[in-house]
Enzyme design. Structure first.
Site, mmCIF file in Angstrom:
data_model
loop_
_atom_site.group_PDB
_atom_site.id
_atom_site.type_symbol
_atom_site.label_atom_id
_atom_site.label_comp_id
_atom_site.label_asym_id
_atom_site.label_seq_id
_atom_site.Cartn_x
_atom_site.Cartn_y
_atom_site.Cartn_z
ATOM 1 N N HIS A 406 1.006 -1.510 -0.181
ATOM 2 C CA HIS A 406 0.132 0.212 0.142
ATOM 3 C C HIS A 406 0.956 1.504 -0.582
ATOM 4 O O HIS A 406 -0.034 2.373 0.295
ATOM 5 C CB HIS A 406 -0.756 0.385 1.204
ATOM 6 C CG HIS A 406 -2.505 0.739 0.719
ATOM 7 N ND1 HIS A 406 -1.930 1.606 0.250
ATOM 8 C CD2 HIS A 406 -3.895 0.907 1.316
ATOM 9 C CE1 HIS A 406 -3.846 1.574 -0.128
ATOM 10 N NE2 HIS A 406 -4.096 1.172 0.670
ATOM 11 N N ASP A 410 -2.283 2.591 -4.887
ATOM 12 C CA ASP A 410 -3.285 2.729 -4.317
ATOM 13 C C ASP A 410 -4.509 0.787 -4.540
ATOM 14 O O ASP A 410 -4.446 0.401 -5.389
ATOM 15 C CB ASP A 410 -3.540 4.206 -4.175
ATOM 16 C CG ASP A 410 -3.047 4.737 -4.697
ATOM 17 O OD1 ASP A 410 -2.349 4.825 -3.473
ATOM 18 O OD2 ASP A 410 -3.071 5.688 -5.387
#
Length: 434
Positions: A406, A410
């Site tokens: 992450h 995204d």
């Protein structure tokens, strides 16, 4: 007599130490030149260490599982051509034991000769009085006969006793009938008397297993990946009915080419969609703060071996068709399972795919192969009815999972990438279109 100290050589790629995973010699044994001394494992691969001289081994650096720094002594060999006499060999072994930290010798006075051992007396199992014996005062083994009263218990208690293999006449009760609590008391008491319910399995002794070799490397890498990488996983369902039909047709007409599994088609789809989503095919150097988006797809293929999970790499997967990919998958999997995979075949991956085949489950949350930023996991194919407009048809469905870093990827990007994969997989003719 000259002694030769064999030092662990520089294995390359900045390796500072290696782990002993197997010794092929013992102290006091003779070893010939070029014969195997030990197997050493680095972060990359297992390397065989060979003796540069002939002689007798007088010292070894450590035990299996120990880490040995590069340049330190791995073994000391007497280079005299004659083997050690038996007393000298025993003296050498005793010297090694004396120098080993924590090694203790058992005093001779505490040694018990076999002739002095005493067999313990057999333990007699106490017999439990039956309900009839308790109420009449008669023992079934006394030779006397008495009229036994019927055992009183509810249907539920009788059913439970039957499932446990318990004879209700052997259960004591403080009341006028046997209750569940009486069964529990019987089980607690008789557990130490050798009673075992039918179908029950026996407990096995605890078995300590030292975590060494490949298993330790896997543990270290997985722990580092979970500590350093904030994972998230996205799962999507895909209809692979048309793709499975195409695969069956190609296999029926493959000739002498390898049989196609689902994996080559998935790899083609992955490579075709990567140019629009370059953040998926990347490596993140978190110490330097640099993300490298790779133009070529060097696809890691998680492979289960007897030694543990290995990840051989398909180089330039984007340049191969399904037949070439099938051949490369088979070759690399065999090399990994046989322990013959080269260092360059186990390093340099930019993205990994992991599949459990028919054991794939409904969904998986695979762990990223650090320093990569994504890993893709197809799951098992199942047949279910699906709506097709107003009609219902049989379909072959497969869930596909993707775990991403992450810090780099995204959630929107990961979902968009998987949707692009889904379009190709559900319309497989696009896999072969220019």
């Amino acid at each position: 007599m000259a002694r030769y100290s064999f030092r662990l050589p520089d294995i390359g790629e900045g390796i500072a130490e290696a782990e002993i995973v197997a010794w092929h010699v013992k102290v006091g044994e003779r070893v010939e030149e070029d014969a195997q001394l030990a197997d050493m494992m680095t972060d990359k691969a297992t390397v065989e260490m060979e003796s540069p001289v002939s002689g007798v081994v007088v010292e070894l650096a450590g035990e299996v599982g120990d880490l040995i720094p590069i340049g330190s002594t791995l073994a000391v060999i007497e280079t005299d051509d004659e083997t050690l006499e038996a007393p000298a060999k025993e003296a050498a072994e005793d010297a090694i034991v004396a120098e080993t930290p924590g090694a203790e010798q058992t005093p001779m006075a505490e040694t018990v000769a076999p002739s002095q051992s005493v067999d313990p007396e057999p333990v007699k199992k106490p017999s439990l009085p039956s309900t009839a014996e308790r109420e009449t005062g008669l023992s079934t083994g006394s030779g006397q006969k008495g009229k036994e009263k019927p055992v009183l218990a509810s249907p539920a208690v009788r059913a439970r006793a039957k499932d446990l293999g318990i004879d209700l006449s052997q259960v004591q009760s403080d009341g006028d009938r046997i209750r569940h609590a009486d069964l529990d008391a019987f089980l607690r008491y008789s557990a130490g008397q050798g009673y075992r319910a039918p179908g029950a399995s026996r407990a096995r002794a605890d078995e300590p297993v030292k975590v060494i070799g490949m298993r330790r490397k896997i543990a270290e890498n997985m722990a580092a990946a979970k500590r350093a990488i904030p994972h998230f996983t996205y799962v999507e369902e895909m209809d692979v009915t048309a793709l499975e039909a195409m695969r069956a047709d190609l296999n029926a007409n493959r000739g002498d080419r390898p049989k196609l599994t689902m994996l080559p088609f998935l790899i083609v789809a992955i490579c075709r969609t990567i140019p629009d989503f370059p953040m998926i095919n990347a490596r993140y150097d978190d110490e330097a703060g640099v993300v490298t988006r790779h133009g070529a797809v060097h696809l890691g293929m998680a492979t289960q071996t007897d030694a543990g999970l290995m990840v051989p790499v398909i180089r330039d997967a984007q340049d191969k068709n399904v037949w070439q990919l099938a051949s490369e998958i088979a070759r690399l999997a065999e090399a990994a399972r046989s322990g013959k995979a080269k260092v360059e075949e186990l390093t340099g991956g930019t993205l990994t795919i992991t599949s459990l085949g028919p054991l794939g489950g409904i969904a998986t949350t695979p762990v990223i192969n650090r320093p990569e930023v994504a890993i893709i996991g197809p799951n098992k194919i199942v047949e279910r009815p699906v709506f097709d407009g107003d009609d219902i048809r049989r379909a072959k469905l497969m869930n596909l999972s993707i775990s991403c870093d992450h810090r780099v990827v995204d959630g929107w990007d990961a979902a968009s990438y998987v949707q692009a994969l889904k379009k190709l997989i559900e319309t497989p003719v696009l896999l072969f279109a220019d």
